[in-house]
Design a protein around this motif. Structure first.
Motif, mmCIF file in Angstrom:
data_model
loop_
_atom_site.group_PDB
_atom_site.id
_atom_site.type_symbol
_atom_site.label_atom_id
_atom_site.label_comp_id
_atom_site.label_asym_id
_atom_site.label_seq_id
_atom_site.Cartn_x
_atom_site.Cartn_y
_atom_site.Cartn_z
ATOM 1 N N PHE A 197 0.823 -1.206 0.000
ATOM 2 C CA PHE A 197 0.000 0.000 0.000
ATOM 3 C C PHE A 197 0.859 1.260 0.000
ATOM 4 N N THR A 198 0.264 2.368 -0.431
ATOM 5 C CA THR A 198 0.979 3.650 -0.440
ATOM 6 C C THR A 198 1.116 4.227 0.964
ATOM 7 N N ALA A 199 0.223 3.840 1.864
ATOM 8 C CA ALA A 199 0.247 4.320 3.250
ATOM 9 C C ALA A 199 -0.255 3.196 4.156
ATOM 10 N N SER A 200 -0.248 3.440 5.444
ATOM 11 C CA SER A 200 -0.708 2.447 6.404
ATOM 12 C C SER A 200 -2.164 2.054 6.122
ATOM 13 N N CYS A 201 -2.469 0.767 6.319
ATOM 14 C CA CYS A 201 -3.821 0.259 6.072
ATOM 15 C C CYS A 201 -4.284 -0.548 7.285
ATOM 16 N N ASN A 202 -4.339 0.098 8.434
ATOM 17 C CA ASN A 202 -4.718 -0.583 9.670
ATOM 18 C C ASN A 202 -6.110 -1.189 9.620
ATOM 19 N N SER A 203 -7.015 -0.599 8.839
ATOM 20 C CA SER A 203 -8.389 -1.110 8.785
ATOM 21 C C SER A 203 -8.460 -2.501 8.161
ATOM 22 N N ALA A 204 -7.443 -2.917 7.405
ATOM 23 C CA ALA A 204 -7.445 -4.252 6.799
ATOM 24 C C ALA A 204 -7.363 -5.345 7.865
ATOM 25 N N VAL A 205 -6.740 -5.046 8.987
ATOM 26 C CA VAL A 205 -6.554 -6.042 10.041
ATOM 27 C C VAL A 205 -7.879 -6.408 10.706
ATOM 28 N N THR A 206 -8.751 -5.434 10.914
ATOM 29 C CA THR A 206 -9.982 -5.658 11.681
ATOM 30 C C THR A 206 -11.246 -5.739 10.836
ATOM 31 N N SER A 207 -11.166 -5.439 9.580
ATOM 32 C CA SER A 207 -12.354 -5.385 8.727
ATOM 33 C C SER A 207 -12.936 -6.779 8.471
ATOM 34 N N ARG A 208 -14.266 -6.865 8.430
ATOM 35 C CA ARG A 208 -14.937 -8.121 8.059
ATOM 36 C C ARG A 208 -14.906 -8.309 6.545
ATOM 37 N N ARG A 209 -14.874 -7.223 5.821
ATOM 38 C CA ARG A 209 -14.970 -7.264 4.363
ATOM 39 C C ARG A 209 -13.695 -6.705 3.756
ATOM 40 N N LEU A 210 -13.094 -7.464 2.863
ATOM 41 C CA LEU A 210 -11.929 -7.021 2.106
ATOM 42 C C LEU A 210 -12.159 -7.337 0.639
ATOM 43 N N ALA A 211 -11.982 -6.340 -0.215
ATOM 44 C CA ALA A 211 -12.175 -6.558 -1.647
ATOM 45 C C ALA A 211 -11.302 -5.585 -2.436
ATOM 46 N N PHE A 212 -10.618 -6.126 -3.443
ATOM 47 C CA PHE A 212 -9.827 -5.271 -4.320
ATOM 48 C C PHE A 212 -10.716 -4.724 -5.412
ATOM 49 N N GLU A 213 -10.451 -3.463 -5.786
ATOM 50 C CA GLU A 213 -11.257 -2.794 -6.808
ATOM 51 C C GLU A 213 -10.365 -1.822 -7.583
ATOM 52 N N THR A 214 -10.595 -1.767 -8.880
ATOM 53 C CA THR A 214 -9.871 -0.831 -9.740
ATOM 54 C C THR A 214 -10.875 -0.008 -10.524
ATOM 55 N N GLN A 215 -10.896 1.268 -10.277
ATOM 56 C CA GLN A 215 -11.790 2.202 -10.963
ATOM 57 C C GLN A 215 -13.224 1.681 -11.002
ATOM 58 N N GLY A 216 -13.711 1.229 -9.850
ATOM 59 C CA GLY A 216 -15.078 0.739 -9.727
ATOM 60 C C GLY A 216 -15.280 -0.694 -10.162
ATOM 61 N N GLN A 217 -14.264 -1.346 -10.690
ATOM 62 C CA GLN A 217 -14.384 -2.725 -11.170
ATOM 63 C C GLN A 217 -13.874 -3.690 -10.097
#
Length: 129
Positions: free
Chosen positions: A68-88
């Motif tokens: 990531f470009t910066a810290s992503c602390n929310s990834a550790v605790t999130s129930r939902r994780l999904a990659f997306e590119t320009q809405g796709q």
């Protein structure tokens, strides 16, 4: 000295020069692909333990470190994780074009590094300790 024609000997030397780097490359990890894009399948695993600056991603039989470009602390605790590119959905690109969407934030993907399966497994075990 040699019974081989000069042209044949030159071709043999060229072939040997081309084969050696290919054999060596098979032993090394793939190069970093900062701007590459990947279509993601439903068969994926995101290892997010210790996900401050990166996560590990298994997509089918392919393995990656997503940075990531910066810290992503929310990834550790999130129930939902999904990659997306320009809405796709299920599209992953480096070069700050994709995000990892979590329950409460989005983390911008800087680059994607392909990993060997064994390296992925070792890194995932280290993170789960």
């Amino acid at each position: 000295m040699s019974s081989l024609p000069a042209g044949f000997a030159a071709l043999a030397l060229i072939a040997a020069a081309l084969i050696a780097p290919a054999a060596q490359a098979a032993d090394t990890a793939p190069a970093t692909t900062g701007d590459s894009c990947y279509a993601l399948s439903e068969d994926q695993q995101i290892v997010r333990a210790g996900a401050d600056r990166d996560v590990l991603l298994r997509n089918g039989d392919q393995h990656y470190r997503v940075i990531f470009t910066a810290s992503c602390n929310s990834a550790v605790t999130s129930r939902r994780l999904a990659f997306e590119t320009q809405g796709q959905s299920n599209q992953l690109c480096g070069g700050s074009r994709s995000v990892l969407k979590t329950d409460r934030a989005s983390c911008t993907v800087e680059r994607i590094e392909p990993l060997e399966a064994a390296t992925f497994q070792r890194m995932a075990r280290q993170r789960s300790r």
